[in-house]
Design an enzyme around this catalytic site. Structure first.
Site, PDB file in Angstrom:
ATOM      1  N   GLU A 421       0.831  -1.220   0.000  1.00 41.45           N
ATOM      2  CA  GLU A 421       0.000   0.000   0.000  1.00 41.45           C
ATOM      3  C   GLU A 421       0.864   1.269   0.000  1.00 41.45           C
ATOM      4  O   GLU A 421       0.556   2.249   0.676  1.00 41.45           O
ATOM      5  CB  GLU A 421      -1.003  -0.018   1.159  1.00 41.45           C
ATOM      6  CG  GLU A 421      -2.102  -1.041   0.912  1.00 41.45           C
ATOM      7  CD  GLU A 421      -3.260  -0.983   1.895  1.00 41.45           C
ATOM      8  OE1 GLU A 421      -3.438   0.045   2.560  1.00 41.45           O
ATOM      9  OE2 GLU A 421      -3.980  -1.987   1.970  1.00 41.45           O
TER      10      GLU A 421
HETATM   11  C1  FAD Z   1       2.150  -9.821   1.117  1.00 47.49           C
HETATM   12  C2  FAD Z   1       1.856  -8.886  -0.018  1.00 47.49           C
HETATM   13  C3  FAD Z   1       0.552  -8.505  -0.263  1.00 47.49           C
HETATM   14  C4  FAD Z   1       0.253  -7.670  -1.345  1.00 47.49           C
HETATM   15  N1  FAD Z   1      -1.062  -7.388  -1.634  1.00 47.49           N
HETATM   16  C5  FAD Z   1      -1.340  -6.743  -2.800  1.00 47.49           C
HETATM   17  C6  FAD Z   1      -2.709  -6.610  -3.258  1.00 47.49           C
HETATM   18  O1  FAD Z   1      -3.650  -7.036  -2.577  1.00 47.49           O
HETATM   19  N2  FAD Z   1      -2.931  -6.032  -4.464  1.00 47.49           N
HETATM   20  C7  FAD Z   1      -1.921  -5.532  -5.236  1.00 47.49           C
HETATM   21  O2  FAD Z   1      -2.185  -4.997  -6.306  1.00 47.49           O
HETATM   22  N3  FAD Z   1      -0.615  -5.613  -4.817  1.00 47.49           N
HETATM   23  C8  FAD Z   1      -0.315  -6.216  -3.636  1.00 47.49           C
HETATM   24  N4  FAD Z   1       0.995  -6.351  -3.234  1.00 47.49           N
HETATM   25  C9  FAD Z   1       2.045  -5.699  -3.996  1.00 47.49           C
HETATM   26  C10 FAD Z   1       2.669  -4.535  -3.251  1.00 47.49           C
HETATM   27  O3  FAD Z   1       1.771  -3.456  -3.230  1.00 47.49           O
HETATM   28  C11 FAD Z   1       4.003  -4.230  -3.928  1.00 47.49           C
HETATM   29  O4  FAD Z   1       4.905  -5.198  -3.452  1.00 47.49           O
HETATM   30  C12 FAD Z   1       4.499  -2.848  -3.676  1.00 47.49           C
HETATM   31  O5  FAD Z   1       3.709  -1.943  -4.367  1.00 47.49           O
HETATM   32  C13 FAD Z   1       5.943  -2.648  -4.107  1.00 47.49           C
HETATM   33  O6  FAD Z   1       6.114  -3.069  -5.416  1.00 47.49           O
HETATM   34  P1  FAD Z   1       7.274  -4.112  -5.794  1.00 47.49           P
HETATM   35  O7  FAD Z   1       7.267  -5.168  -4.763  1.00 47.49           O
HETATM   36  O8  FAD Z   1       7.136  -4.509  -7.192  1.00 47.49           O
HETATM   37  O9  FAD Z   1       8.599  -3.295  -5.569  1.00 47.49           O
HETATM   38  P2  FAD Z   1       9.354  -2.392  -6.664  1.00 47.49           P
HETATM   39  O10 FAD Z   1       8.414  -1.378  -7.214  1.00 47.49           O
HETATM   40  O11 FAD Z   1      10.094  -3.255  -7.603  1.00 47.49           O
HETATM   41  O12 FAD Z   1      10.366  -1.636  -5.728  1.00 47.49           O
HETATM   42  C14 FAD Z   1      11.592  -2.212  -5.275  1.00 47.49           C
HETATM   43  C15 FAD Z   1      12.239  -1.194  -4.345  1.00 47.49           C
HETATM   44  O13 FAD Z   1      12.457   0.027  -5.048  1.00 47.49           O
HETATM   45  C16 FAD Z   1      11.849   1.126  -4.375  1.00 47.49           C
HETATM   46  N5  FAD Z   1      11.388   2.076  -5.397  1.00 47.49           N
HETATM   47  C17 FAD Z   1      10.585   1.832  -6.452  1.00 47.49           C
HETATM   48  N6  FAD Z   1      10.384   2.955  -7.170  1.00 47.49           N
HETATM   49  C18 FAD Z   1      11.086   3.923  -6.549  1.00 47.49           C
HETATM   50  C19 FAD Z   1      11.289   5.314  -6.802  1.00 47.49           C
HETATM   51  N7  FAD Z   1      10.718   5.938  -7.832  1.00 47.49           N
HETATM   52  N8  FAD Z   1      12.069   6.011  -5.948  1.00 47.49           N
HETATM   53  C20 FAD Z   1      12.639   5.397  -4.871  1.00 47.49           C
HETATM   54  N9  FAD Z   1      12.493   4.102  -4.587  1.00 47.49           N
HETATM   55  C21 FAD Z   1      11.726   3.374  -5.414  1.00 47.49           C
HETATM   56  C22 FAD Z   1      10.732   0.489  -3.576  1.00 47.49           C
HETATM   57  O14 FAD Z   1      10.335   1.272  -2.466  1.00 47.49           O
HETATM   58  C23 FAD Z   1      11.376  -0.819  -3.144  1.00 47.49           C
HETATM   59  O15 FAD Z   1      12.186  -0.578  -2.037  1.00 47.49           O
HETATM   60  C24 FAD Z   1       1.304  -7.170  -2.152  1.00 47.49           C
HETATM   61  C25 FAD Z   1       2.619  -7.538  -1.882  1.00 47.49           C
HETATM   62  C26 FAD Z   1       2.904  -8.395  -0.844  1.00 47.49           C
HETATM   63  C27 FAD Z   1       4.330  -8.824  -0.633  1.00 47.49           C
END
Ligand code: FAD
Length: 640
Positions: A421
């Site tokens: 979130e």
């Molecule tokens: C247990 C769990 C439940 C979830 N539930 C849902 C759900 O119900 N529905 C849904 O749609 N998603 C869900 N998610 C997805 C979750 O919202 C994402 O994991 C989250 O948005 C981060 O995306 P990512 O994991 O792809 O990380 P990435 O976007 O790949 O980011 C990797 C790292 O880079 C950082 N980063 C990325 N962009 C930037 C930037 N521009 N500047 C600085 N830092 C940056 C991030 O903060 C992170 O530290 C869930 C994930 C988990 C693990």
């Protein structure tokens, strides 16, 4: 397209995020004013309240819910990594799936405040239960349909979800995390509706949901506005396959899916708020949706404090209870003060949301950011306070004949709060965007590399006029008047600090704008600290206003607010110091060298992580090649 590299440019990604942003501020905002250097206490003081009817309804509901929560076998959920069907059915029968929905649709009609209290109560039994209800109600079908649905959509979907039909929200994809510009799931217009194709990752509740909110991209064409669009989708529609149930470090029992869509027909009447409105819906839904996770952080912090109190008084080492050794005493003090402030912040933001007179988007964002970071620190402190038992599972403690305390489980369960979130990094950017919005609004063309010379000259004149009136307001204020804020009694000094520091925060942002101009958006570490200071100031304000409002009935609250403010001021001072004294430039350069492989020698001498498979699996379109992993809830009365 190679998933990790190609795709929209940084500028395009920002444009998509910017397009989804609510740029209008029609209602006052304490958070927004804070970043402009104005401590608008009048927006939160005196402490807002729910109406007597809301309180009566909420308290009666909690009285009904509490005895059931006491009976839940949380150890079974942890052991089996599954919430039993009957628990889901019982929670549905108690109305926990429609807490905020109006009675007319079968909901409980609770205020945000009591919704969060109910969530905190259920979540205290097991984190997976809180996540089930929170994902269903804060981002799943209930909230967006309530806010954006047509009357017909509300009549069709809300009674189902209020009765316990589980819902999920599907935005994330293997290639789409924080950056929705990369969204690959498509919705192709066909006769009477759309065909959805794509793969969604990590959908909480996705393996048991009956209804899904799915974000998919519609191509712009004749008669189609196009853009990322939100659809309500029946989970048993032909072409949907749950390809995996994902497992995590914590939240065992969470029902989280990989869901494939292959030519899934969705009728046009299931589009929410029209084509191209998907991301706006997601962001607006999260304004109040973001209250849920902090409510669970409060729940966990209270639980940790309770354990720390009992254990630290009882466990004797080196001649005294461990809680009387200073090294642990400071942790216990931090836990108590922070739990007080965190609850004050959650309650205040809920009450502001219930009142509906204020815009709470920044407060909710600050709260999500701060509560998830602080909750994690509190749980980590508890593990330390418990010593070896902090690292031991509750089941193992029970097997040895001791009380089973789930400290390590709570730590694991809380870790994700800082990621989903809106990760901490993304929350920093999102809040910083609003914090510097006033500057961007007046100075936009000065720093825009694409603006013409004439536009820049016009912008300089406009900015000059704005700063001529704004800057003098940052020089002096009530915070330098010795007896100001006397109505806050023992806390008046903290209010004066708040007023002075709010102006200092705005001045610091202004200096930085002048120094870095268009480069400011790249100063993420600097902006992160500005936002963290704002979050601490909001927490201090909430704690002081609440303690003052309740001083007659609960004088201990004033002690805790005072303690919290003392601790927060130390953190704020350190953050201000590090705004200008830091290693950010060196760190940026070093990270670049690390990524280029200059320091690979550091990684020698160990067995490395798996080198098999891609970092991000490419999505192959087409029908699923895997068996459907959907779990059909068997308990009577629960659809799924
Ligand atoms: C247990 C769990 C439940 C979830 N539930 C849902 C759900 O119900 N529905 C849904 O749609 N998603 C869900 N998610 C997805 C979750 O919202 C994402 O994991 C989250 O948005 C981060 O995306 P990512 O994991 O792809 O990380 P990435 O976007 O790949 O980011 C990797 C790292 O880079 C950082 N980063 C990325 N962009 C930037 C930037 N521009 N500047 C600085 N830092 C940056 C991030 O903060 C992170 O530290 C869930 C994930 C988990 C693990």
């Amino acid at each position: 397209m190679s998933p990790t590299t190609a795709g929209p440019t940084e500028r395009e990604a920002r444009k998509v995020a910017e397009g989804a942003r609510e740029s209008e501020w029609t209602k006052p905002s304490f958070g927004k004013e804070l970043f402009l250097g104005r401590l608008r206490l009048d927006l939160i003081h005196p402490w807002p309240t729910n109406s007597p009817e809301q309180v009566e309804r909420g308290e009666a509901y909690l009285d009904r819910l509490r005895p059931y929560v006491e009976t839940i076998d949380a150890a079974r959920i942890e052991r089996d990594a599954a919430i039993p069907d009957e628990v889901i059915a019982d929670l549905a029968a108690l109305g926990t799936f429609g807490l905020k929905l109006p009675e007319a649709y079968g909901g409980q009609g609770l205020s945000h405040l009591y919704y969060c209290k109910a969530l905190a109560l259920v979540g205290s039994a097991h984190g997976a239960l809180g996540t089930l209800l929170s994902a269903h109600q804060s981002i799943g079908v209930p909230q967006p349909v309530k806010m954006f649905g047509t009357d017909e959509q509300k009549r069709r979907f809300l009674p189902r979800v209020a009765a316990g039909e589980v819902s999920a929200f599907l935005l994330t994809e293997p290639d789409v995390g924080s950056d929705p510009a990369r969204l690959g799931t498509s919705a192709t217009p066909v006769e009477g509706g759309y065909l959805i194709n794509g793969v969604k990752l990590w959908a909480t509740n996705g393996t048991i949901a009956g209804l899904l909110v799915v974000m998919a991209r519609v191509e712009k064409a004749e008669g189609h506005r196009g853009g990322i669009t939100a659809f309500v989708v029946e989970a048993d529609a032909p072409g949907i396959t749950v390809e995996n149930r994902n497992a995590f470090m914590g939240l065992r029992g969470i029902e989280n899916s990989v869901t494939r869509f292959h030519d899934v027909f969705v009728p046009a009447e299931n589009v929410l708020a029209g084509e191209g409105r998907g991301l706006k819906i997601a962001l607006t839904t999260l304004n109040t949706g973001r209250l849920s996770l902090p409510a669970m952080c409060v729940s966990a912090s209270k639980w940790c404090l309770n354990v720390a109190r009992g254990w630290s008084a009882e466990r004797v080492q080196w001649g005294r209870p461990v809680g009387r050794h200073e090294a642990l005493a400071v942790k216990i003090s931090f836990m108590a003060a922070t739990t007080y402030a965190m609850e004050a912040m959650v309650d205040l933001t809920c009450l502001l949301a219930d009142d509906d007179a204020n815009d709470i988007r920044l407060e909710a964002a600050l709260l999500k950011l701060w509560a998830s970071e602080m909750g994690w620190r509190i749980a980590d402190d508890l593990v330390q306070i418990r010593g070896g038992r902090g690292f031991e599972t509750a089941a193992s403690q029970r097997a040895r004949g001791e009380r089973g305390i789930e400290a390590e489980q709570v730590l694991r369960d809380l870790r994700i709060m800082r990621i989903f979130e809106g990760s901490t990094e993304i929350m920093h950017l999102l809040i910083a965007r609003e914090a510097v919005d006033a500057h961007l609004a007046v100075a936009g063309d000065i720093i825009d590399p694409d603006a013409s010379r004439e536009d820049k000259i016009r912008a300089v004149a406009k900015a000059g006029a704005f700063y001529a009136t704004w800057l003098p307001t940052l020089v002096a204020g009530k915070g330098v008047v010795p007896n100001a804020f006397a109505e806050f009694g023992a806390l008046a000094g903290h209010l004066r600090f708040l007023e002075r520091t709010t102006r200092k925060l705005a001045r610091s942002t202004f200096y930085a704008m002048g120094r870095w101009q268009g480069g400011m958006e790249r100063k993420q570490a600097f902006l992160g600290r500005i936002v963290d200071i704002g979050a601490e100031l909001f927490a201090m304000s909430a704690a002081c206003v609440r303690a003052t409002a309740e001083a007659a009935d609960r004088p201990e609250g004033v002690e805790l607010a005072d303690l919290f403010c003392e601790q927060a001021r130390v953190r704020v001072d350190a953050l201000f110091h590090s705004l200008w004294d830091n290693t950010d430039t060196a760190d940026n350069a070093a990270a670049k060298r690390v990524l280029e492989g200059r320091y690979v020698f550091l990684e020698e001498g160990i067995r490395l992580a798996s080198q098999d498979g891609p970092w991000v699996a490419p999505v192959a379109p087409g029908p699923s090649q895997k068996p459907d992993a959907r779990r059909h809830l068997s308990a009577p009365g629960v659809a799924g």
